[in-house]
Design an enzyme around this catalytic site. Structure first.
Site, PDB file in Angstrom:
ATOM      1  N   LYS A  62       0.807  -1.223   0.000  1.00  0.00           N
ATOM      2  CA  LYS A  62       0.000   0.000   0.000  1.00  0.00           C
ATOM      3  C   LYS A  62       0.840   1.273   0.000  1.00  0.00           C
ATOM      4  CE  LYS A  62      -4.230  -1.700   0.094  1.00  0.00           C
ATOM      5  NZ  LYS A  62      -5.118  -1.511  -1.074  1.00  0.00           N
TER       6      LYS A  62
ATOM      7  N   SER B  83       1.565  -9.680  -1.005  1.00  0.00           N
ATOM      8  CA  SER B  83       1.258  -8.254  -0.870  1.00  0.00           C
ATOM      9  C   SER B  83       1.462  -7.695   0.529  1.00  0.00           C
ATOM     10  CB  SER B  83      -0.178  -8.001  -1.323  1.00  0.00           C
ATOM     11  OG  SER B  83      -1.069  -8.822  -0.594  1.00  0.00           O
TER      12      SER B  83
ATOM     13  N   GLU C  33      -9.695   5.989   3.079  1.00  0.00           N
ATOM     14  CA  GLU C  33     -10.501   4.896   3.602  1.00  0.00           C
ATOM     15  C   GLU C  33      -9.559   3.737   3.880  1.00  0.00           C
ATOM     16  OE1 GLU C  33      -9.854   5.258   0.457  1.00  0.00           O
ATOM     17  OE2 GLU C  33      -9.236   3.207  -0.022  1.00  0.00           O
TER      18      GLU C  33
END
Lengths: 260, 399
Positions: free
Chosen positions: B89, B377, B111
């Protein structure tokens, strides 16, 4: 112009047009036809008949809340159109579908608009309909069914874009009073009044109606100085929340707005 | 490039910008500025230098020997879990915070689902000294407590969202409403390849560093710049988009997207958005999403908060519908099992999201000579509670 009831209204009346927003299925699943009849009898000029949506991006807390209650009450599109058709047999007041683009897309734009006409809807307000896409893909279908589509303009909309949205709108242009989701404002600021003046100066082709944050007679009257009328949403929904008798509450509410 | 957006922001039929007029000016400002800004030399320099010195990139491409033996093939893990903050991210938040600064925005909103994007946003806001508000569903706040604590320590305000399903979808709605109400000073850092144009394209570009690195790393390891297959989990699909990007036009690379099957895709409790979905609009873009016959968006379910989303990014909808990607799913149970297997064989505890990608290894017929990259990830620290509950249930002999 065809026989669209909204066009007829604006042909006859240029000032102090009063519209009320209601959420179908709120407060009770079958409240909408009762409210529409009451509002029509009280001399309200047209009604925004909201079809609740799971993800109403342009709505503030009050209308979001009413939508979630209505969906819990079991409202759906079939019931919505049934109720519109039923109440249409009793009233001639223009009725506008207020909802979101996905609700049309899912059913199919042509099929959805055909249902609107069959049940007695006169036009639509779709806050997330992209104007460019509308012009390219959907305008002809709206025209085929003689249904109006009112685009929203806001304080951040440029004059040039306002012209475009005016060109694409039918029925009226929806003047959002604030850069904010509905029901967030207590009184008009100087900035807002400046913005209303700017709109008035532009002399748009369509009638203009102010919405978002119209909560009392004072604001309704100010709105009317600059535009053809106003839509009241959140504050009416709030009034319904605590209503013992929705008819009496509606009478009291509309009388206060119209007569003070 | 067959997979770029057109002028209106569409990938084929998917994408676009279906937003209320209230947001139009914000989106337009971003659209008009971002390409110019991110292609500036100074921007690129600052972005890559932060990725190297702050995030710790390039992330390793690790040959997972024991996992490869088990599946009788060659499996590599792209270690996004080793990034600062523990997931991919941050590649995106670094890019967007630099963009926000250049656009003179001093208030950041975001968010978050699993909390990884929230943490990555809170982190870059602290780094740049900008104020930060994170919207997070009430349900996710409960199941991702460690990440909530991290966001708070980093100085972010975490706002609980109690509307709808109380998860990622609703947190995104609230963040969008916040942006509507604060159009001048605020930048909204979307965490996935979702939302109105230009977000899907922009987030894909910031995440594309993953496949950019993979090309070099594979060249070093196997003497060619592409693998035979890339596997990634998709909720919104940002890690997948980044891992696929530089291979989209190379048809020798099979792209496999793994959705969250929840309790089973026909159980009514899943987040297999493309498998169960149909064309619809969510968060401003036309894509594949889970909805009922009236177009009401359905409440998804997955054990993984990061995959608990009823739609996918429009790029993925386009890749799926054109047959470029293949979609598999993994249930909660399959993901948990795969998480434990990776811990046992390779000493790596994956995030539950990434465990879905690993679970797909069971569902693919590998050839011995093939090279498959799994995009790992994120790391699993935040999911220890779910892993331990599963282990204890197993010990008690229950399912």
């Amino acid at each position: 112009m065809g026989k669209n009831r909204l066009d007829k209204l604006f042909n006859q009346q240029k000032e102090e047009v009063l519209s009320i927003y209601i959420t179908t299925g709120y407060p009770k699943i079958d409240s909408m036809p009762i409210l529409v009849e009451a509002l029509a009898n009280l001399g309200v000029d047209f009604i925004e008949v909201g079809m609740p949506y799971s993800d109403p991006l342009a709505d503030g807390d009050t209308i979001q809340y009413s939508s979630s209650i209505a969906l819990k009450n079991g409202i759906n599109l079939d019931k919505y159109f049934e109720q519109v058709q039923y109440v249409r047999s009793k009233v001639t007041i223009p009725l506008l579908f207020m909802g979101y683009f996905n609700q049309l897309l899912r059913v199919g734009i042509d099929a959805f608009l055909s249902k609107c006409v069959q049940s007695g809807i006169d036009g639509l307000i779709l806050p997330d309909m992209p104007p460019e896409l509308y012009e390219k893909k959907y305008k002809a279908t709206f025209e085929k069914y003689d249904l109006s589509l009112s685009f929203l303009i806001t304080p951040t909309t440029s004059d040039e874009r306002i012209r475009l949205l005016d060109k694409l709108s039918t029925g009226f242009v929806y003047v959002v009073s604030t850069s904010s989701t509905t029901g967030n404002v207590t009184a008009f600021s100087d900035e807002q009044v400046q913005y209303f003046k700017r709109i008035k100066k532009l002399k748009l082709n369509n009638p203009t109606i102010i919405g978002f944050g119209i909560s009392n007679r004072e604001k309704f009257l100010i709105a009317n100085k600059f535009t053809n009328g106003a839509i009241i949403g959140s504050s009416f929904i709030k009034a319904l929340k605590h209503a013992q008798n929705i008819k009496t509450t509606t009478e009291e509410f509309v009388t206060k707005i119209k007569k003070g | 490039m067959k997979y770029e957006v057109d002028l209106l922001g569409f990938y084929g039929k998917y994408g676009g910008s279906f937003v209320p007029e209230l947001l139009h000016a914000n989106i337009k400002e971003l659209e008009n500025n971002y390409k110019k800004i991110i292609s500036e030399v100074a921007f690129q320099k600052e972005y890559y230098s932060l990725l190297q010195d702050y995030v710790g990139r390039p992330s390793p491409l690790f040959y997972a020997k024991r996992l490869s033996e088990r599946y009788k093939t060659n499996i590599y893990l792209k270690r996004e879990d080793l990034n600062h903050t523990g997931a991919h991210k941050i590649n995106n938040t670094i890019g967007q915070i630099l963009l926000a600064k250049r656009m003179k925005k001093n208030r950041i909103i975001a968010e978050t689902g699993a909390g990884q994007h929230g943490v990555a946003t809170a982190t870059v806001c602290a780094l740049m000294g900008l104020s930060c508000i994170i919207y997070m569903g009430e349900k996710d706040i409960k199941r991702q407590a460690p990440n909530v604590a991290r966001m708070k320590m980093l100085g972010a305000q975490v706002r609980a969202v109690s509307s709808g399903s109380k998860t990622l979808k609703d947190a995104t709605n609230e963040a969008i409403r916040d942006w509507i109400n604060n159009p001048i000073d605020t930048h909204y850092i979307i965490g996935s390849v979702v939302g109105p144009h230009p977000y899907p394209e922009m987030v894909t570009l910031f995440q594309s560093v993953i496949s950019e690195e993979m090309k070099k790393q594979l060249m070093d390891k196997i003497g060619r710049s592409y693998p035979d297959r890339i596997i990634a989990c998709i909720g919104g699909g940002s890690n997948a988009a980044g891992a696929y990007y530089h291979y989209l036009d190379n048809n020798k690379v099979e792209l496999v997207s793994v959705e969250a099957g929840g309790l089973g895709i026909h159980s009514g409790k899943s987040a297999a958005s493309s498998i169960l979905g149909s064309d619809g609009v969510i968060h401003g873009s036309l894509t594949l999403l889970m909805q009922d016959q009236d177009g009401q968006i359905e409440e998804p379910y997955s054990i993984s908060a990061g995959l608990d989303y009823p739609g996918i990014g429009p790029l993925h909808a386009h890749l799926i519908r054109t047959g470029r990607t293949k979609v598999l799913y993994a249930t909660d149970l399959e993901a948990l099992t795969a998480g434990f297997l990776l811990a046992e064989l390779e000493g790596i505890i994956p995030a539950l999201e990434s465990a879905h990608a690993l679970a797909a290894l069971e569902k693919i017929n590998f050839r011995k000579q093939e090279h498959t990259v799994v995009n790992l990830s994120g790391r699993g620290d935040k999911d220890m509670q779910a892993y331990m509950e599963y282990k204890n249930r197993k010990k008690d002999g229950k399912k």
